[in-house]
Design an enzyme around this catalytic site. Sequence first.
Site, short mmCIF file in Angstrom:
data_model
loop_
_atom_site.label_atom_id
_atom_site.label_comp_id
_atom_site.label_asym_id
_atom_site.label_seq_id
_atom_site.Cartn_x
_atom_site.Cartn_y
_atom_site.Cartn_z
N TYR A 1 0.84 -1.20 0.00
CA TYR A 1 0.00 0.00 0.00
C TYR A 1 0.88 1.26 0.00
CZ TYR A 1 -4.50 2.35 0.59
OH TYR A 1 -5.63 3.11 0.40
N LYS B 1 -3.25 8.38 2.83
CA LYS B 1 -4.45 8.16 3.67
C LYS B 1 -4.24 8.70 5.09
CE LYS B 1 -7.16 6.16 0.63
NZ LYS B 1 -8.11 7.01 -0.11
P1 NAD Z 1 -12.23 3.67 -8.45
O1 NAD Z 1 -11.08 3.45 -9.37
O2 NAD Z 1 -13.55 3.19 -8.87
O3 NAD Z 1 -12.34 5.19 -8.03
C1 NAD Z 1 -11.22 6.06 -7.98
C2 NAD Z 1 -11.68 7.36 -8.61
O4 NAD Z 1 -10.68 8.35 -8.49
C3 NAD Z 1 -11.98 7.20 -10.12
O5 NAD Z 1 -13.31 7.58 -10.38
C4 NAD Z 1 -11.00 8.16 -10.76
O6 NAD Z 1 -11.53 8.77 -11.92
C5 NAD Z 1 -10.83 9.17 -9.63
N1 NAD Z 1 -9.66 10.03 -9.82
C6 NAD Z 1 -8.35 9.68 -9.93
N2 NAD Z 1 -7.60 10.77 -10.15
C7 NAD Z 1 -8.44 11.84 -10.16
C8 NAD Z 1 -8.28 13.23 -10.36
N3 NAD Z 1 -7.07 13.77 -10.59
N4 NAD Z 1 -9.38 14.03 -10.31
C9 NAD Z 1 -10.61 13.52 -10.09
N5 NAD Z 1 -10.83 12.20 -9.91
C10 NAD Z 1 -9.76 11.37 -9.94
O7 NAD Z 1 -11.77 2.95 -7.08
P2 NAD Z 1 -12.42 2.94 -5.61
O8 NAD Z 1 -11.80 1.76 -4.94
O9 NAD Z 1 -13.89 3.05 -5.67
O10 NAD Z 1 -11.80 4.25 -4.93
C11 NAD Z 1 -12.57 5.26 -4.34
C12 NAD Z 1 -11.97 5.66 -2.98
O11 NAD Z 1 -12.14 4.60 -2.06
C13 NAD Z 1 -10.48 5.98 -3.02
O12 NAD Z 1 -10.21 7.05 -2.14
C14 NAD Z 1 -9.88 4.70 -2.46
O13 NAD Z 1 -8.60 4.89 -1.90
C15 NAD Z 1 -10.92 4.39 -1.39
N6 NAD Z 1 -10.86 3.03 -0.84
C16 NAD Z 1 -10.93 1.96 -1.68
C17 NAD Z 1 -10.86 0.68 -1.15
C18 NAD Z 1 -10.90 -0.53 -2.04
O14 NAD Z 1 -10.49 -1.61 -1.62
N7 NAD Z 1 -11.39 -0.42 -3.26
C19 NAD Z 1 -10.76 0.50 0.25
C20 NAD Z 1 -10.71 1.62 1.06
C21 NAD Z 1 -10.77 2.90 0.51
#
Ligand code: NAD
Length: 258
Positions: free
Chosen positions: A158, A165
């Site tokens: 990570y 984070k």
């Molecule tokens: P995802 O890829 O579906 O979403 C990530 C989003 O970030 C995408 O829509 C992308 O377009 C956007 N993005 C990236 N760069 C950008 C920029 N410069 N401007 C605007 N948008 C931008 O993946 P996800 O897993 O749904 O991620 C969403 C959030 O959840 C993130 O913060 C991620 O760290 C967090 N998260 C995810 C998990 C997991 O396991 N998937 C767990 C905990 C937290």
Amino acid sequence: MLDLTGKNALVTGIANNRSIAWGIAQQLHAAGANLGITYLPDATGKMEKKVSSLVEPLNPSLFLPCNVQDEDQTQATFDAIKEKWGQLDILIHCLAFAHRDDLMGDFSNVSRQGFQTALDISAYSLVSLARAAKPLMTAGGSIVTLTYLGGVRVIPNYNTMGIAKAALEMNVRYLAAEMGAQQIRVNGISAGPIRTLASSAVGGILDMIHHVEEVAPLRRTVTQQEVGSTAAFLCSDLSSGITGQILYVDSGYAIMGM
Ligand code: NAD
């Protein structure tokens, strides 16, 4: 009852139907919120098309490009909200980015540029969006962001995103302290691992998911819908006394010592 009728909600971070932001948008819509959706524009226009057809059933009254690294686009998003809605009630910050190379191997190999990009997109963006949202949240509001356990404990691969984070979670507390007097609440959801576009860039994500299925109290991972319903709760009056918190939606994984 969880009722968001009449609330204006801006949702960032939908890339496809696996996105956590998609799960959140569906739950906010089901609770009656009026939605604005932003997407990350690309040169081909593909993302706009894809996200636009995905969100159509939720009837968003605003659909806008917003790359959070672009101050003008961010400003234009909030100008459009001011013009169309007048008032904003809910901001969902559900986005992050780090270069794939910085999500595997030795953490110390991260470049200055890779570190800055991850921190800028994944952590600073909450500050810039919250700053732009603040003057529009005239009747109070709720801001929710998405974080992960890798921001408080070391999770293999990570790496740089863990540092982002950690910064994001501290942003939640500082923003909550600043904006509380205006009845704006700021909270984070620490979600367990879910297969999405972003998580597939983290080295060994499938191993992480299998480990959670074996070890977490609920013996399974969580769904986008479960994260979405917690977000809806944090945006509703049912959580009116909660701010500055990180709420774990992870099947209980974070409580385990072994
Ligand atoms: P995802 O890829 O579906 O979403 C990530 C989003 O970030 C995408 O829509 C992308 O377009 C956007 N993005 C990236 N760069 C950008 C920029 N410069 N401007 C605007 N948008 C931008 O993946 P996800 O897993 O749904 O991620 C969403 C959030 O959840 C993130 O913060 C991620 O760290 C967090 N998260 C995810 C998990 C997991 O396991 N998937 C767990 C905990 C937290």
